[in-house]
Scaffold this motif. Structure first.
Motif, PDB file in Angstrom:
ATOM      1  N   PRO A   1      14.006 -13.045  12.102  1.00  0.00           N
ATOM      2  CA  PRO A   1      13.703 -12.083  11.035  1.00  0.00           C
ATOM      3  C   PRO A   1      12.954 -12.763   9.896  1.00  0.00           C
ATOM      4  N   PHE A   2      12.117 -12.005   9.199  1.00  0.00           N
ATOM      5  CA  PHE A   2      11.300 -12.607   8.150  1.00  0.00           C
ATOM      6  C   PHE A   2      12.127 -13.267   7.046  1.00  0.00           C
TER       7      PHE A   2
ATOM      8  N   GLU B   1       7.302   9.926 -10.512  1.00  0.00           N
ATOM      9  CA  GLU B   1       7.323  11.382 -10.679  1.00  0.00           C
ATOM     10  C   GLU B   1       7.701  12.132  -9.404  1.00  0.00           C
ATOM     11  N   HIS B   2       7.628  11.452  -8.268  1.00  0.00           N
ATOM     12  CA  HIS B   2       7.909  12.118  -6.985  1.00  0.00           C
ATOM     13  C   HIS B   2       8.922  11.306  -6.179  1.00  0.00           C
ATOM     14  N   ARG B   3      10.007  10.949  -6.825  1.00  0.00           N
ATOM     15  CA  ARG B   3      10.995  10.085  -6.167  1.00  0.00           C
ATOM     16  C   ARG B   3      11.719  10.794  -5.021  1.00  0.00           C
ATOM     17  N   SER B   4      11.594  12.113  -4.944  1.00  0.00           N
ATOM     18  CA  SER B   4      12.184  12.806  -3.795  1.00  0.00           C
ATOM     19  C   SER B   4      11.434  12.498  -2.507  1.00  0.00           C
ATOM     20  N   LEU B   5      10.201  12.000  -2.626  1.00  0.00           N
ATOM     21  CA  LEU B   5       9.446  11.564  -1.456  1.00  0.00           C
ATOM     22  C   LEU B   5       9.919  10.163  -1.081  1.00  0.00           C
ATOM     23  N   ARG B   6      10.414  10.031   0.106  1.00  0.00           N
ATOM     24  CA  ARG B   6      11.108   8.801   0.516  1.00  0.00           C
ATOM     25  C   ARG B   6      10.142   7.770   1.109  1.00  0.00           C
ATOM     26  N   THR B   7      10.323   6.530   0.686  1.00  0.00           N
ATOM     27  CA  THR B   7       9.597   5.422   1.281  1.00  0.00           C
ATOM     28  C   THR B   7      10.551   4.255   1.462  1.00  0.00           C
ATOM     29  N   SER B   8      10.052   3.172   2.014  1.00  0.00           N
ATOM     30  CA  SER B   8      10.864   1.989   2.270  1.00  0.00           C
ATOM     31  C   SER B   8       9.936   0.790   2.292  1.00  0.00           C
ATOM     32  N   VAL B   9      10.486  -0.395   2.082  1.00  0.00           N
ATOM     33  CA  VAL B   9       9.698  -1.626   2.109  1.00  0.00           C
ATOM     34  C   VAL B   9      10.414  -2.667   2.961  1.00  0.00           C
ATOM     35  N   LEU B  10       9.621  -3.548   3.539  1.00  0.00           N
ATOM     36  CA  LEU B  10      10.173  -4.668   4.294  1.00  0.00           C
ATOM     37  C   LEU B  10      10.793  -5.661   3.326  1.00  0.00           C
ATOM     38  N   ARG B  11      12.001  -6.096   3.620  1.00  0.00           N
ATOM     39  CA  ARG B  11      12.693  -7.047   2.751  1.00  0.00           C
ATOM     40  C   ARG B  11      11.888  -8.343   2.601  1.00  0.00           C
ATOM     41  N   ASP B  12      11.717  -8.767   1.363  1.00  0.00           N
ATOM     42  CA  ASP B  12      11.094 -10.047   1.007  1.00  0.00           C
ATOM     43  C   ASP B  12       9.597 -10.107   1.294  1.00  0.00           C
ATOM     44  N   ARG B  13       8.981  -8.970   1.563  1.00  0.00           N
ATOM     45  CA  ARG B  13       7.560  -8.976   1.892  1.00  0.00           C
ATOM     46  C   ARG B  13       6.709  -9.036   0.628  1.00  0.00           C
ATOM     47  N   ALA B  14       5.535  -9.668   0.731  1.00  0.00           N
ATOM     48  CA  ALA B  14       4.488  -9.573  -0.275  1.00  0.00           C
ATOM     49  C   ALA B  14       3.343  -8.799   0.356  1.00  0.00           C
TER      50      ALA B  14
ATOM     51  N   ASP C   1       3.145  -4.785  -5.028  1.00  0.00           N
ATOM     52  CA  ASP C   1       4.375  -5.572  -5.163  1.00  0.00           C
ATOM     53  C   ASP C   1       4.995  -5.381  -6.545  1.00  0.00           C
ATOM     54  N   ALA C   2       4.158  -5.380  -7.574  1.00  0.00           N
ATOM     55  CA  ALA C   2       4.673  -5.219  -8.934  1.00  0.00           C
ATOM     56  C   ALA C   2       5.336  -3.855  -9.110  1.00  0.00           C
ATOM     57  N   LEU C   3       4.740  -2.825  -8.533  1.00  0.00           N
ATOM     58  CA  LEU C   3       5.323  -1.491  -8.648  1.00  0.00           C
ATOM     59  C   LEU C   3       6.636  -1.390  -7.893  1.00  0.00           C
ATOM     60  N   PHE C   4       6.703  -1.993  -6.719  1.00  0.00           N
ATOM     61  CA  PHE C   4       7.950  -1.941  -5.956  1.00  0.00           C
ATOM     62  C   PHE C   4       9.064  -2.736  -6.640  1.00  0.00           C
ATOM     63  N   ARG C   5       8.698  -3.797  -7.350  1.00  0.00           N
ATOM     64  CA  ARG C   5       9.719  -4.528  -8.114  1.00  0.00           C
ATOM     65  C   ARG C   5      10.218  -3.688  -9.278  1.00  0.00           C
ATOM     66  N   GLN C   6       9.310  -2.974  -9.932  1.00  0.00           N
ATOM     67  CA  GLN C   6       9.669  -2.181 -11.107  1.00  0.00           C
ATOM     68  C   GLN C   6      10.402  -0.900 -10.721  1.00  0.00           C
ATOM     69  N   TYR C   7       9.991  -0.313  -9.593  1.00  0.00           N
ATOM     70  CA  TYR C   7      10.579   0.955  -9.152  1.00  0.00           C
ATOM     71  C   TYR C   7      10.993   0.826  -7.679  1.00  0.00           C
TER      72      TYR C   7
ATOM     73  N   THR D   1      15.364  -0.403   2.387  1.00  0.00           N
ATOM     74  CA  THR D   1      14.464  -1.405   2.938  1.00  0.00           C
ATOM     75  C   THR D   1      14.584  -1.378   4.449  1.00  0.00           C
ATOM     76  N   TYR D   2      13.626  -2.029   5.117  1.00  0.00           N
ATOM     77  CA  TYR D   2      13.703  -2.138   6.575  1.00  0.00           C
ATOM     78  C   TYR D   2      13.495  -3.583   6.990  1.00  0.00           C
ATOM     79  N   SER D   3      13.832  -3.875   8.241  1.00  0.00           N
ATOM     80  CA  SER D   3      13.776  -5.248   8.714  1.00  0.00           C
ATOM     81  C   SER D   3      12.711  -5.485   9.773  1.00  0.00           C
ATOM     82  N   GLU D   4      12.131  -4.422  10.324  1.00  0.00           N
ATOM     83  CA  GLU D   4      11.031  -4.610  11.269  1.00  0.00           C
ATOM     84  C   GLU D   4      10.144  -3.372  11.261  1.00  0.00           C
ATOM     85  N   PHE D   5       8.863  -3.596  11.527  1.00  0.00           N
ATOM     86  CA  PHE D   5       7.847  -2.567  11.330  1.00  0.00           C
ATOM     87  C   PHE D   5       8.064  -1.355  12.229  1.00  0.00           C
TER      88      PHE D   5
END
Length: 265
Positions: A57-58, A124-137, A143-149, A154-158
């Motif tokens: 895993p990454f 403004e649209h937090r009801s729209l769901r997304t996810s990010v890979l843990r520890d990814r750049a 990246d800055a936006l995902f750190r702030q918001y 998160t997910y572990s594989e694509f």
């Protein structure tokens, strides 16, 4: 785990994380991704090292580099935080272009929010769901936006993330178009997703590199890798590696910035 290629005392463990089409760890295209081909080129040239590959895993990749293990990884994005524990080669490929990836049936829904902005989606649209890979750049602005918001998950594989998007458990992903296209084909739904431009997308490519432990050993290996890359990156064969798996519509953009790739360090 595979290897060794040669065994003459010194060894490199190449850590591999499934991130098709850069590293492909299963299926008919196994070990034929962009980073896989670059890794094979490097192992063929660094003949005074023995070479092992290890699929992990990454987060384990980063943890091992932080602890100084004699590992390298093809495809790491250089960030100030990572430079504190890893040594980086010159760029080996490019991630480009970055898109908001949605189900094709949702295209009009997202375009109606336009001009599309990741910041607006995350605030403004937090009801729209997304996810990010843990520890990814991914890219600096995203990246800055995902750190702030940070997203709620998160997910572990694509493959997991794209299955969730296809099944309606996510509404969008922030992803490079070649990765989205590959996973759509892998899911048997090549037309399932569309990639939409957005305000904070990277205007220039993000350059992945080889990252090794930031130790004297790692810096020596990176110097050797850079010497190989200096000889190979301008060749037609290497251009073919970088362009592999690129969607036809994106090839002109990749070719237009290749000279910038060669000039980058």
């Amino acid at each position: 785990m595979t290897g060794p290629v040669r065994a003459e005392g010194k060894q490199i463990t190449w850590s591999v994380f499934g991130a098709a089409p850069y590293t492909i760890v299963d299926g008919e295209n196994r070990d034929n991704g962009i980073s896989d081909r670059i890794r094979r080129l490097l192992t063929s040239r660094l003949t005074d090292y023995s070479h092992f590959t290890l699929i992990v895993p990454f987060p384990r990749v980063l943890a091992s580099l932080k602890s100084g293990e004699e590992w390298c990884f093809v495809g790491g994005v250089k960030t100030p935080e990572r430079e504190s524990f890893a040594a980086f080669s010159r760029p080996v490929a490019m991630f480009y272009p970055l898109r908001i990836v949605v189900r094709a049936e949702d295209r009009a829904r997202f375009e109606a929010l336009g001009p599309l902005s990741l910041k607006n989606l995350l605030t403004e649209h937090r009801s729209l769901r997304t996810s990010v890979l843990r520890d990814r750049a991914i890219a600096p602005a995203a990246d800055a936006l995902f750190r702030q918001y940070p997203p709620g998950q998160t997910y572990s594989e694509f493959g997991e993330a794209f299955r969730m998007l296809l099944n309606g458990r996510l509404d969008y992903l922030v992803e490079f178009s070649s990765i989205a296209a590959y996973h759509a084909r892998a899911l048997g739904a090549p037309d399932a997703f569309v990639g939409l431009p957005f305000a904070e997308e990277n205007r220039q490519p993000v350059f992945p590199r080889v990252m090794c432990a930031g130790t004297p050993w790692g810096r020596e290996v990176v110097a050797r890798i850079d010497a190989v890359l200096a000889e190979e990156r301008a060749s037609p064969a290497y251009r073919g590696i970088v362009e592999a798996w690129t969607a036809e519509v994106d090839l002109p953009r990749i070719r237009a910035v290749y000279d910038d790739f060669l000039a980058s360090d």
